[in-house]
Every structure is written in structure tokens, then in C-alpha cells.
Design a protein around this motif. Structure first.
Motif, PDB file in Angstrom:
ATOM      1  N   SER A 194       3.055  -1.073   4.154  1.00  0.00           N
ATOM      2  CA  SER A 194       2.421   0.176   3.736  1.00  0.00           C
ATOM      3  C   SER A 194       3.437   1.303   3.835  1.00  0.00           C
ATOM      4  O   SER A 194       4.215   1.364   4.796  1.00  0.00           O
ATOM      5  N   TYR A 246       0.869  -1.180   0.000  1.00  0.00           N
ATOM      6  CA  TYR A 246       0.000   0.000   0.000  1.00  0.00           C
ATOM      7  C   TYR A 246       0.908   1.233   0.000  1.00  0.00           C
ATOM      8  O   TYR A 246       1.875   1.308   0.777  1.00  0.00           O
ATOM      9  N   ASP A 254      -3.712   1.026  -3.602  1.00  0.00           N
ATOM     10  CA  ASP A 254      -4.168  -0.067  -2.747  1.00  0.00           C
ATOM     11  C   ASP A 254      -4.307  -1.335  -3.581  1.00  0.00           C
ATOM     12  O   ASP A 254      -5.210  -1.428  -4.429  1.00  0.00           O
TER      13      ASP A 254
END
Length: 363
Positions: free
Chosen positions: A242, A215, A279
Motif C-alpha cells: 500500500s 493499494y 483499491d
């Protein structure tokens, strides 16, 4: 502040040396605190050349202890209620309600363990808190993430562990005197680039997206606070690595930071700092993984540059060079946004489950 407000009661922070470690660990005062239940962030500082590896170790340790706790719960099957065992082992959700419910189960577990005279019960009592999900964040500046610690950052992003990286991008080595980094933008003056940096900043977000399983978001809270909060929530909920790249104004930029939000709006509207969220879960659903959260450039780049001393210094020293760098910055902003716009329209092939081949009837 927002990071601690959202996840502070279960937050583990590995903080690279830099500005954030100075105000994060400035004793006898500290910005970190605990809530009414006595829960708060666990914070530790490492060197910025190994902070990614340091924080990755947090994740490995937390996962190992959670696995040990789960194994002990299973091993005490005859001494613990079946319903409690099932609920504890299934309670890995990250919503506030799910976490609170799991904490209540851990309290009940400890109450029962106190009456069990077995070594494994005593061991479980010491690590039962790891049955509650922890939020691991690696925090540091662009000197860490773009330059000296980049190898570790890249390695962590290449893995599939649930870690979150927050890059406080001041676009310069702020804590050590304002030297240029690979995040320093085209045309900015800094130590070792006093005449104005000749090349554009490295696009860390684009590099991270190339893995396909991480992400990635780029934020500027002064330009779009809702997008900032949404990116933090999505990153924490994402079950893998992420990266959030946060534009972080610095006094070295050379303007009154009371105008911080207005200047961030100029930055985003010029196209120099596109806002986006990548995403991989959207890709799996047949949607473009990349979502652009800022409009096409609608403000001349020079309007942003003209507000900051780090660019105006170049103009004072060499007006002709400054004009050339401004023109190149304008082209770079338009080119960069065009690339992101194109990527935001691309879907990735979704794996289709093939039906089983019909049986021929033969063994």
C-alpha cells in the motif's frame, strides 16, 4: 499522530532519514510512547537511499517468525489443547476485536508452555507474539520516495508482501536545505530551481497504480480529514503493498502554517492535488478500482500559488516568466484531473469461472 493512534500497539516503523526521522528520534524526548498495556510502536531509522529495502526486511522477518511460531504450535499438538491450536492458527484477522482475542490466546499459550519441558516449547514462548498480526510501515519524505530511494520503493510496490508506505510529501528536500525534488511542483522556487521549476511534479501515485495489485491513495488531511483516516485504515487492511502520498506542508513553503488547513483546501480545490483511493479489491468486484474523493477544479491555481513565497519569489524575479508558469500550472491541474476522472470510470475485466466441459463419456 493518526498512524500511531490507529495502529500504534502493533506498529513497526522503518523511518527514512529526513524531517520525520529528526522529530521521530529526537532524544531524550520522543513522540512515540506506549499504551496502558505497555505496547507501542517499534521504530528504527535507516538512510533514505535504502529505507524501502530496510522496511521490507521488517516484513520478511515478521513473516518468517510468524511461520516458525505456527509450525511450533502444530508440532506441539499433543501437548496443547486442540481448540487452542485451531484458534491460534486461524487468528490472523486485523480488527481490534480479533487482535485482542488473539493476544488473549497467546497469554493462554504461554501459561501452558511454562509447564512443558521441551526445547520447542521454550522457543515458541520467545516468538509467540508473532502470532498476532503486525503493521509494518515505511515512512519518509519525497526525497526518499520520489528520488534517491525510488528504486527501492518501486521494488517493494512490485512485490505482493503486506507492507505500507507513507510518503510525507513536502515537495522539496526540506531537511537538507530546500533543494528541488521530483515532487517539486511546476513553478516553485527551490535550491537548484531558483527561477521556478520548469516541469511538473512526478505522479508517483499513477506510477504505483500501473502495477494493478497495490493499494494507492493521495491525501491532504487539511482538506478532507475523513478521507485521510479512511485511506489509512484501508491501506492497513489491504493484504498487499500500500502507498499513501500525504501532502505535508513545510515552513519552506513560505506562509503562516497556522493557515495550513485553509491552504490545503485551496490546493485541492485548484486541482493541483487530487484526492483519490485506488483499491484493487474494487476491481475484483467489477467496480472501478479508482475512486476520486475530490471535486473537479473550482478555484484558479493562481489563488493557491499567490499565498506561498516559493511561488511569489519567481514573480518578483521575473513577472513574465511567472505568468507563463502559472498558466501552465493551470493547464496541468486541469489535465491531471481529467486523467484521473477518466481512470475513475474504468472497470477491469473480472475473471469468470468457466464451467467444466461436459464429459464425452470416454475414459
Amino acid at each position: 499522530k493518526l498512524l500511531s493512534q490507529l495502529f500504534g500497539d502493533r506498529l513497526l516503523i522503518a523511518n527514512a532519514t529526513g524531517c520525520s526521522s529528526i522529530y521521530g528520534g529526537n532524544l531524550p524526548t520522543t513522540p512515540w510512547t506506549q499504551n496502558a498495556d505497555g505496547r507501542g510502536p517499534a521504530w528504527s531509522n535507516s538512510l533514505f537511499e535504502d529505507n524501502a529495502e530496510f522496511g521490507f526486511g521488517f516484513r520478511l522477518a515478521v513473516d518468517s517468525l510468524a511461520e516458525q511460531a505456527a509450525a511450533l504450535v502444530r508440532g506441539l499438538g499433543g501437548a496443547l489443547p486442540d481448540e487452542l491450536i485451531a484458534a491460534l492458527l486461524a487468528g490472523d484477522g486485523k480488527s481490534d476485536a480479533e487482535i485482542e482475542a488473539q493476544r488473549e490466546r497467546v497469554v493462554e499459550l504461554r501459561r501452558i508452555l511454562a509447564g512443558i519441558d521441551r526445547p520447542e516449547a521454550a522457543r515458541l514462548a520467545t516468538i509467540a507474539d508473532y502470532l498476532v498480526p503486525k503493521s509494518v510501515w515505511l515512512v519518509g519524505g519525497d526525497g526518499w520516495a520520489y528520488d534517491i530511494g525510488y528504486g527501492g520503493v518501486d521494488h517493494v510496490l512490485s512485490q505482493r508482501r503486506d507492507v505500507n508506505l507513507l510518503v510525507l510529501d513536502t515537495q522539496v528536500y526540506s531537511n537538507t536545505g530546500g533543494q528541488q525534488s521530483k515532487a517539486t511542483p511546476l513553478g516553485a522556487a527551490a535550491k537548484f530551481a531558483i527561477a521556478g521549476k520548469e516541469i511538473p511534479r512526478k505522479d508517483l501515485g499513477l506510477e504505483a497504480m500501473s502495477y494493478g495489485h497495490a493499494y494507492v491513495a493521495q491525501i491532504a488531511f487539511g482538506a478532507k480529514i475523513n478521507q485521510t483516516a479512511q485511506a489509512l485504515l484501508e491501506a492497513e487492511a489491504f493484504p498487499g503493498p500500500s502507498l499513501i502520498i500525504a501532502y505535508s506542508p513545510c515552513i519552506a513553503h513560505g506562509y503562516d502554517l497556522a493557515q495550513n488547513a485553509v491552504q490545503q483546501q485551496r490546493l485541492v480545490e485548484s486541482g493541483l492535488w487530487p484526492l483519490f483511493r485506488f483499491d484493487p479489491r474494487r476491481g475484483a468486484a467489477g467496480e472501478p478500482p479508482l475512486k476520486l474523493d475530490s471535486a473537479p477544479p473550482r478555484r484558479p491555481v493562481r489563488e493557491f500559488l499567490h499565498q506561498e513565497t516559493r511561488f511569489r519569489m519567481v514573480e518578483r524575479m521575473d513577472p513574465e516568466r511567472y505568468r507563463r508558469l502559472v498558466a501552465e500550472s493551470q493547464r496541468q491541474a486541469e489535465r491531471s484531473y481529467a486523467v484521473y476522472k477518466q481512470l475513475a470510470g474504468i472497470t477491469v475485466p473480472v475473471e469468470v469461472q468457466q464451467p467444466d466441459a461436459p464429459s464425452s463419456g470416454a475414459d
